[in-house]
Design a protein around this motif. Structure first.
Motif, PDB file in Angstrom:
ATOM      1  N   ALA A   1      56.743  32.650  36.030  1.00 27.69           N
ATOM      2  CA  ALA A   1      56.243  34.028  35.897  1.00 27.69           C
ATOM      3  C   ALA A   1      55.890  34.570  37.282  1.00 27.69           C
ATOM      4  N   TYR A   2      55.114  35.676  37.349  1.00 27.81           N
ATOM      5  CA  TYR A   2      54.831  36.254  38.670  1.00 27.81           C
ATOM      6  C   TYR A   2      53.370  36.676  38.811  1.00 27.81           C
ATOM      7  N   TYR A   3      52.494  35.762  38.448  1.00 30.75           N
ATOM      8  CA  TYR A   3      51.058  36.011  38.531  1.00 30.75           C
ATOM      9  C   TYR A   3      50.366  34.939  39.369  1.00 30.75           C
ATOM     10  N   VAL A   4      49.341  35.365  40.095  1.00 32.74           N
ATOM     11  CA  VAL A   4      48.484  34.458  40.858  1.00 32.74           C
ATOM     12  C   VAL A   4      47.050  34.743  40.455  1.00 32.74           C
ATOM     13  N   MET A   5      46.288  33.698  40.253  1.00 26.16           N
ATOM     14  CA  MET A   5      44.877  33.865  39.928  1.00 26.16           C
ATOM     15  C   MET A   5      44.045  33.469  41.141  1.00 26.16           C
ATOM     16  N   LEU A   6      43.189  34.402  41.592  1.00 25.44           N
ATOM     17  CA  LEU A   6      42.300  34.152  42.729  1.00 25.44           C
ATOM     18  C   LEU A   6      40.948  33.665  42.236  1.00 25.44           C
ATOM     19  N   ASP A   7      40.387  32.695  42.949  1.00 23.59           N
ATOM     20  CA  ASP A   7      39.045  32.204  42.654  1.00 23.59           C
ATOM     21  C   ASP A   7      38.060  32.989  43.519  1.00 23.59           C
ATOM     22  N   ILE A   8      37.223  33.784  42.873  1.00 21.84           N
ATOM     23  CA  ILE A   8      36.292  34.662  43.599  1.00 21.84           C
ATOM     24  C   ILE A   8      34.878  34.090  43.639  1.00 21.84           C
ATOM     25  N   SER A   9      34.738  32.785  43.379  1.00 20.31           N
ATOM     26  CA  SER A   9      33.405  32.174  43.317  1.00 20.31           C
ATOM     27  C   SER A   9      32.599  32.417  44.578  1.00 20.31           C
ATOM     28  N   GLU A  10      33.267  32.390  45.731  1.00 20.18           N
ATOM     29  CA  GLU A  10      32.547  32.499  47.006  1.00 20.18           C
ATOM     30  C   GLU A  10      31.789  33.814  47.165  1.00 20.18           C
ATOM     31  N   PHE A  11      32.169  34.851  46.400  1.00 16.59           N
ATOM     32  CA  PHE A  11      31.541  36.161  46.562  1.00 16.59           C
ATOM     33  C   PHE A  11      30.256  36.307  45.747  1.00 16.59           C
ATOM     34  N   GLY A  12      30.025  35.382  44.811  1.00 17.32           N
ATOM     35  CA  GLY A  12      28.755  35.355  44.102  1.00 17.32           C
ATOM     36  C   GLY A  12      28.577  36.392  43.009  1.00 17.32           C
ATOM     37  N   PHE A  13      29.653  36.985  42.532  1.00 21.08           N
ATOM     38  CA  PHE A  13      29.547  37.971  41.454  1.00 21.08           C
ATOM     39  C   PHE A  13      29.402  37.259  40.106  1.00 21.08           C
ATOM     40  N   GLU A  14      28.511  37.758  39.271  1.00 23.11           N
ATOM     41  CA  GLU A  14      28.384  37.220  37.920  1.00 23.11           C
ATOM     42  C   GLU A  14      29.449  37.788  37.001  1.00 23.11           C
TER      43      GLU A  14
END
Length: 296
Positions: free
Chosen positions: A223-236
């Motif tokens: 497929a053509y999707y990427v999932m980014l891990d945004i944990s470092e930004f601290g958003f709930e």
């Protein structure tokens, strides 16, 4: 059918009755849970675990022990880009036979698979033709998403019921577009090789850019999707993060929580089915994301 969306709905209504249970892997394309609910069925969610999005065999068999009428299999997967291996598919097939369960497949990304991964049609596994309803679409393979042309492949006894459901859902897809799409169906192998090569180049371009920026992400097998891990930004809230990303960075993304049954709020989905210049511009905007979105 009118796209694979109707194909999946028709397949669900063909094999399930109100009160039946249906296994859905999580993360999942949003329609699957809704299809089950609209059919009066109850979804049983089985998690796929990042980063490879593998399933736990014991958890899957526990779901089968609830005697579901069907399992929905998206392969390659939207949103996570997983391509199920032959051994994984064979394990699912053995359980489907053991517990007398139909398998409804969504294989719209069948021709967008990155080496060394290989797409295996579930219906080709031993004993699976009789219990598989294969759903797909011309949208992704031929880049005609707005034409809404999909189809179902299944044994004659299943197709006879699906035709009746289809007749009451939409009557039929646009006849002139069906005629036009025949041109694509006559393409030779070189078309599909070229398609795979083009998407491989786009994936590699986008992945390299994300690596250079230093953002944690998945590497799609198909497929053509990427999932980014945004944990470092601290958003709930990943929804709030996507709002801020669009407003302050100028890049649109889909909150990962919309695809998960579990409380996952640290992933967002991007896709790279875009012109190279668009991908470069997105990467340029993301390059100083840490300045534009301070850590909380």
């Amino acid at each position: 059918t009118c796209g694979s969306t109707e194909a999946m709905m028709a397949a669900m209504m063909t094999v399930t009755d109100p009160g039946d249970k249906v296994i859905v892997f999580s993360p999942f394309y949003e329609n699957y849970g809704a299809d089950a609910i609209l059919s009066g069925a109850e979804p049983i969610y089985v998690p796929l675990y990042p980063p490879e999005f593998d399933f736990n065999p014991d958890e899957l068999e526990s779901a089968f022990k609830q005697h579901p009428k069907a399992l929905i299999l998206c392969n390659p997967s939207n949103p996570c880009g997983k391509v199920f291996t032959y051994n994984e598919l064979k394990f699912i097939a053995d359980l489907a036979e053991k517990y007398d369960t139909f398998v409804i497949t969504d294989e719209v990304y069948e021709h967008i698979v990155y080496a060394p991964n290989r797409h295996v049609y579930f219906a080709t596994l031993p004993g699976m033709w009789e219990r598989t309803i294969s759903c797909s679409s011309l949208s992704k393979t031929y880049s005609i998403t707005g034409w809404r042309l999909g189809y179902i492949i299944a044994p004659p006894n299943i197709i006879e019921v699906a035709k009746k459901v289809h007749d009451f859902l939409t009557v039929g897809a646009a006849a002139p577009l069906q005629e036009a799409a025949v041109t694509g169906l006559r393409f030779g192998d070189e078309y599909y090789d070229d398609l795979r090569e083009k998407y491989t180049e786009k994936r590699d371009l986008f992945i390299k850019g994300l690596n250079d920026i230093g953002i944690k992400h998945t590497v799609p097998q198909g497929a053509y999707y990427v999932m980014l891990d945004i944990s470092e930004f601290g958003f709930e809230s990943d929804l709030e993060f996507c709002d801020v990303l669009a407003r302050d960075v100028g890049v649109g993304a889909v909150p990962g929580s919309s695809f998960f049954r579990e409380p996952v709020n640290n992933l967002i989905r991007l896709h790279f089915a875009k012109k190279d210049e668009t991908l470069y511009e997105a990467l340029n905007r993301l390059s100083d994301i840490r300045k534009k979105i301070p850590k909380r």
